[in-house]
Design a protein around this motif. Sequence first.
Motif, short mmCIF file in Angstrom:
data_model
loop_
_atom_site.label_atom_id
_atom_site.label_comp_id
_atom_site.label_asym_id
_atom_site.label_seq_id
_atom_site.Cartn_x
_atom_site.Cartn_y
_atom_site.Cartn_z
N ILE A 142 0.83 -1.21 0.00
CA ILE A 142 0.00 0.00 0.00
C ILE A 142 0.87 1.26 0.00
N LEU A 143 1.95 1.25 0.78
CA LEU A 143 2.82 2.42 0.83
C LEU A 143 3.50 2.68 -0.52
N ILE A 144 3.99 1.62 -1.16
CA ILE A 144 4.62 1.80 -2.48
C ILE A 144 3.58 2.22 -3.52
N THR A 145 2.37 1.69 -3.41
CA THR A 145 1.29 2.12 -4.31
C THR A 145 1.02 3.61 -4.15
N TRP A 188 -2.25 -1.34 -18.41
CA TRP A 188 -1.20 -2.35 -18.30
C TRP A 188 0.16 -1.75 -18.59
N LEU A 189 0.22 -0.78 -19.55
CA LEU A 189 1.49 -0.14 -19.85
C LEU A 189 1.91 0.78 -18.70
N ALA A 190 0.95 1.47 -18.10
CA ALA A 190 1.27 2.34 -16.97
C ALA A 190 1.80 1.52 -15.79
N VAL A 191 1.16 0.37 -15.52
CA VAL A 191 1.63 -0.49 -14.42
C VAL A 191 3.03 -1.00 -14.71
N THR A 192 3.26 -1.43 -15.96
CA THR A 192 4.58 -1.96 -16.33
C THR A 192 5.66 -0.89 -16.20
N LEU A 193 5.38 0.31 -16.70
CA LEU A 193 6.37 1.39 -16.61
C LEU A 193 6.63 1.77 -15.15
N ALA A 194 5.59 1.79 -14.34
CA ALA A 194 5.77 2.12 -12.92
C ALA A 194 6.64 1.09 -12.23
N VAL A 253 8.30 -10.76 -2.28
CA VAL A 253 7.49 -11.30 -3.37
C VAL A 253 6.02 -10.97 -3.16
N LEU A 254 5.54 -11.13 -1.92
CA LEU A 254 4.14 -10.79 -1.63
C LEU A 254 3.88 -9.31 -1.83
N SER A 255 4.82 -8.46 -1.42
CA SER A 255 4.64 -7.02 -1.61
C SER A 255 4.56 -6.68 -3.09
N LEU A 256 5.41 -7.31 -3.91
CA LEU A 256 5.36 -7.07 -5.35
C LEU A 256 4.03 -7.52 -5.94
N PHE A 257 3.53 -8.68 -5.52
CA PHE A 257 2.25 -9.16 -6.01
C PHE A 257 1.11 -8.22 -5.61
N ILE A 258 1.12 -7.80 -4.34
CA ILE A 258 0.08 -6.87 -3.87
C ILE A 258 0.17 -5.54 -4.60
N LEU A 259 1.40 -5.07 -4.85
CA LEU A 259 1.59 -3.82 -5.58
C LEU A 259 0.99 -3.90 -6.99
N ILE A 260 1.26 -5.00 -7.68
CA ILE A 260 0.71 -5.16 -9.03
C ILE A 260 -0.82 -5.18 -8.99
N ALA A 293 -3.15 -2.33 -10.69
CA ALA A 293 -3.99 -2.78 -11.81
C ALA A 293 -5.46 -2.50 -11.55
N ASP A 294 -5.96 -2.78 -10.34
CA ASP A 294 -7.39 -2.59 -10.07
C ASP A 294 -7.60 -2.34 -8.59
#
Length: 246
Positions: A74-77, A95-101, A191-198, A202-203
């Motif tokens: 949440i903090l990184i988001t 999807w491009l915005a998420v990838t670039l971020a 890994v969990l933080s990265l998954f939650i961030l994505i 994304a939504d």
Amino acid sequence: MSEEQRPRLRDLFRPRAAAPDRPAATATDEAVPVGLRITAAYAWRLLLIAAAVAGIIWLVIELKLLVIPLMVGILITALLWPAMQWMLRHRFPRWLAVTLALIGTLTIVSLLFWLVIWQVRAQLPDVQERSSAAIEEFRQFLLTGPLHLSETQIQGYIDQGLQIINEQTQALLNGALAVGTTAAHVVTGAVLSLFILICLLADGRGIWKWTLRLFPRAARPAADAAASNGFATIVNYARTQLLVAA
């Protein structure tokens, strides 16, 4: 006495309404001072709130491997949200915005790690030289200082230290295993933080709408407003911390 006024046998066995006397509990409550009753009412409510808070803290501690990555995500988001909004306003696909971020974040973090490693490697010879000089200076102090130790005594103390280390090998191994377990937890949390961030990038709004359904219908507007204000506060906090760090 007429026939209607004469009591019949079945009327004697019917349950009668209780007399409108005050209950004993009410009389006892009135005997207690008003201030004490109010204090007791506040006390048991405060104890109930403290028990609920303690239960929540215990649950967070038990689920720390999930709660901490969620908070980090949440903090990184919140930190990336202004850039995400800018890209979405300029008609970037989500999807491009998420990838670039994500790529930008990983690039910045990798550059920071590379900068730290480069500085350490550049200063390592100087640190080694200064450490050797400090050790030699301390050795000379032991030889010529007020302690007046000899080379044999110094070597004996060194041997004793090595012996203690050898005797504590098991404790050192247990500590190494604990460090390894902690490192595994850190990797899992990352890994969990990265998954939650994505997922949040994304939504995030859709996830929050689903979460909002868990609240009572009457409380949903207040919960939605509180969450929006809280997220805006986190965004401002992350932006301020980024400026301070820069």
